[in-house]
Design an enzyme around this catalytic site. Structure first.
Site, PDB file in Angstrom:
ATOM      1  N   ARG A  49      38.640  24.358 -26.606  1.00 42.58           N
ATOM      2  CA  ARG A  49      39.451  25.359 -27.306  1.00 42.58           C
ATOM      3  C   ARG A  49      40.205  24.784 -28.507  1.00 42.58           C
ATOM      4  O   ARG A  49      40.743  25.510 -29.301  1.00 42.58           O
ATOM      5  CB  ARG A  49      40.464  25.960 -26.337  1.00 42.58           C
ATOM      6  CG  ARG A  49      39.895  27.148 -25.604  1.00 42.58           C
ATOM      7  CD  ARG A  49      40.957  27.819 -24.784  1.00 42.58           C
ATOM      8  NE  ARG A  49      41.572  26.858 -23.871  1.00 42.58           N
ATOM      9  CZ  ARG A  49      42.432  27.194 -22.915  1.00 42.58           C
ATOM     10  NH1 ARG A  49      42.794  28.443 -22.766  1.00 42.58           N
ATOM     11  NH2 ARG A  49      42.946  26.288 -22.117  1.00 42.58           N
ATOM     12  N   GLU A 214      42.085   3.092  -1.992  1.00 35.98           N
ATOM     13  CA  GLU A 214      42.413   3.209  -3.414  1.00 35.98           C
ATOM     14  C   GLU A 214      43.823   2.694  -3.647  1.00 35.98           C
ATOM     15  O   GLU A 214      44.714   2.918  -2.835  1.00 35.98           O
ATOM     16  CB  GLU A 214      42.368   4.666  -3.840  1.00 35.98           C
ATOM     17  CG  GLU A 214      41.032   5.317  -3.644  1.00 35.98           C
ATOM     18  CD  GLU A 214      41.028   6.684  -4.284  1.00 35.98           C
ATOM     19  OE1 GLU A 214      40.770   6.764  -5.495  1.00 35.98           O
ATOM     20  OE2 GLU A 214      41.322   7.659  -3.583  1.00 35.98           O
ATOM     21  N   HIS A 238      32.442  11.976  -0.843  1.00 33.74           N
ATOM     22  CA  HIS A 238      32.024  10.570  -0.901  1.00 33.74           C
ATOM     23  C   HIS A 238      31.769   9.959   0.479  1.00 33.74           C
ATOM     24  O   HIS A 238      30.722   9.355   0.722  1.00 33.74           O
ATOM     25  CB  HIS A 238      33.073   9.730  -1.636  1.00 33.74           C
ATOM     26  CG  HIS A 238      33.456  10.293  -2.984  1.00 33.74           C
ATOM     27  ND1 HIS A 238      32.550  10.883  -3.818  1.00 33.74           N
ATOM     28  CD2 HIS A 238      34.650  10.355  -3.631  1.00 33.74           C
ATOM     29  CE1 HIS A 238      33.160  11.284  -4.923  1.00 33.74           C
ATOM     30  NE2 HIS A 238      34.441  10.975  -4.837  1.00 33.74           N
TER      31      HIS A 238
END
Ligand code: BG6
Length: 489
Positions: A49, A214, A238
């Site tokens: 946009r 993580e 995953h």
């Protein structure tokens, strides 16, 4: 060199300004350019946009490649790569804007590959727009990013919507873990090594652990993540994909549907976790403030944009079972969380104790295990029991490690980023690394039951300090079975 088997194509990216496109897609496309893997006349058309000029767009892409990857841009390659880049200013809510895209596409007879790196609530309008300009034909393709829905019902709705516009052979649903070298290697490891192949079942394997740890937190995505949670963000896709590849039976051959048929059988064999066993089989946690690499980390509920009373999980561990003849009785412990001490993904396969008369008096020997390091430091360790070399008539035994490391054994090769591979496969039209609709739906069915049971039982959200391995109950999940998580250093 560019492969002649690939049809000529243009790539059209919806969501070109977004995080995924800038962090992952453009660096991967640049690398494919460098490797001469892009068709020479392919255009990469970014849809967005913003009121960007072509020059500004190219500059933004260049900065993204430099900032989000460790790639050093080479002038000659950039000249070629940037000549492919076009920006097309479209507000997808405004159907008449699509005529701008038509103007660009009409002059070419190339196949169109649409990459949807954009929220799902925009899909309907994009399909309308593409129809309006007659730019979705049966030879075009569509690449979809996860998540596909946030439950079985919503994923069906999205899949139905996509299915009205593209048939399954045209649809490439991404789970980027399927593009990682070490995940692909699971297939060769299992099916080309008889020592593994013949031992890959419940007569020899004691249990399996899969961890995706993580270090990162929510990275500015709080409002997305808070509606999603670690269960939907990581396990539904995953971890279940890794589990199904790891445990699937031998496919007839390596063709996409034959691989996906076998994975589907596993997903359908997952024992349902319901409100009767939810508290025994799952742990959900959320991080509080803590230290990672000596740095103060705020609690999840104090991250930017956070709402203080959030009940969303940032950590999950699960004891899963596969009810088929190959795996009945083998527990699969799955664990994933944000803000853990390190980034590390691994699969650990523990073999049963070798019961015999020779060493039964020796102190309990550790189980043989294979540790498959998915990332980083990709490789594999096998732990075996060995005699300590001594002039001693008694057998003194010790666990030792046999090690394979990609860095050492494949020095000349680099491990390609998952997106490089997945983009290339989608250009080829090969679907084996993409997730089929029935796989997604089977995963959601299993996940929905867990999430609904959490709600029904008002399951406790346990807090854990950032920089630790999750709530205490995650340790207990294994402890009560006389086991413990593999120690990760
Ligand atoms: C994404 C999730 O699918 O995978 C993220 O949405 C997560 O929350 C990421 O951080 C992990 O991917 P990788 O490749 O860094 O392990």
């Amino acid at each position: 060199m560019f492969d002649k088997k690939i049809k000529k194509y243009d790539l059209i990216i919806f969501g070109t300004k977004g995080d995924l496109a800038r962090r992952k897609l453009f660096p991967a496309l640049y690398q494919l350019e460098k490797l001469l893997k892009l068709y020479k006349n392919t255009r990469i058309i970014g849809i967005g946009r913003a009121n960007w000029t072509q020059k500004k767009y190219k500059k933004i892409i260049k900065n993204s490649i430099e900032n989000f990857s460790n790639i050093k841009i080479k002038k000659k390659i950039w000249i070629k790569f940037s000549s492919r880049l076009y920006f097309c200013n479209i507000d997808v809510n405004n159907i008449s804007d699509f005529y701008k895209l038509k103007k660009i596409l009409i002059k070419s007879n190339k196949m169109r590959i649409y990459y949807f790196a954009i929220p799902q609530n925009t899909f309907k309008n994009i399909f309308k727009g593409l129809k309006k300009i007659n730019c979705n034909t049966s030879s075009d393709r569509i690449i979809l990013e996860k998540p596909i829905g946030n439950s079985l019902n919503t994923s069906k709705k999205i899949n139905n919507q996509v299915g009205k516009n593209f048939n399954e052979k045209q649809i490439f649903r991404i789970d980027h873990y399927l593009g990682k070298e070490t995940i692909l290697n699971l297939i060769s490891l299992k099916f080309s090594n008889s020592i593994f192949f013949t031992n890959w079942n419940n007569t020899t394997i004691d249990h399996v652990q899969i961890t995706i740890a993580e270090k990162v937190g929510i990275e500015g995505r709080w409002s997305y993540f808070d509606k999603t949670g670690q269960m939907r963000d990581m396990i539904q896709n995953h971890l279940l994909q890794i589990l199904s590849i790891l445990t699937m039976s031998t496919p007839i051959n390596l063709e996409s549907d034959n691989i996906r048929n076998e994975k589907l059988k596993i997903l359908k064999s997952l024992r349902i976790i319901n409100d009767k066993n939810i508290n025994r089989k799952t742990v959900r946690g959320q991080y509080t403030s803590g230290l990672i690499d000596k740095k103060e980390i705020p609690a999840y509920i104090n991250e930017i944009d956070a709402v203080k009373n959030s009940n969303t999980e940032t950590f999950v561990s699960i004891k899963a079972n596969i009810d088929n003849s190959q795996w009945y009785g083998v527990p699969f412990y799955l664990r994933t969380g944000k803000r853990l001490p390190i980034k590390h993904s691994e699969i650990v396969i523990y073999f049963k104790n070798n019961n015999n008369n020779l060493f039964y008096k020796t102190k309990k020997l550790p189980l043989n295990k294979i540790v498959i390091r998915l990332q980083p430091n990709e490789g594999l360790d096998i732990f075996i029991i060995n005699k300590i070399p001594k002039l001693d008539s008694k057998y003194k035994l010790k666990e030792i490690k046999l090690n394979f490391n990609y860095n050492k054994s494949f020095k000349k090769y680099r491990l390609y980023d998952a997106y490089e591979r997945l983009l290339l496969e989608s250009f080829f039209g090969s679907q084996s690394l993409f997730v089929r609709r029935d796989e997604i739906e089977a995963s959601w069915k299993w996940i929905d039951s867990i999430i609904n049971s959490w709600k029904k039982n008002n399951s406790k959200l346990e807090l854990y300090k950032a920089g630790t391995w999750g709530p205490k109950s995650s340790e207990n999940l294994l402890k009560k079975d006389g086991r413990e998580w593999n120690k990760i250093n």
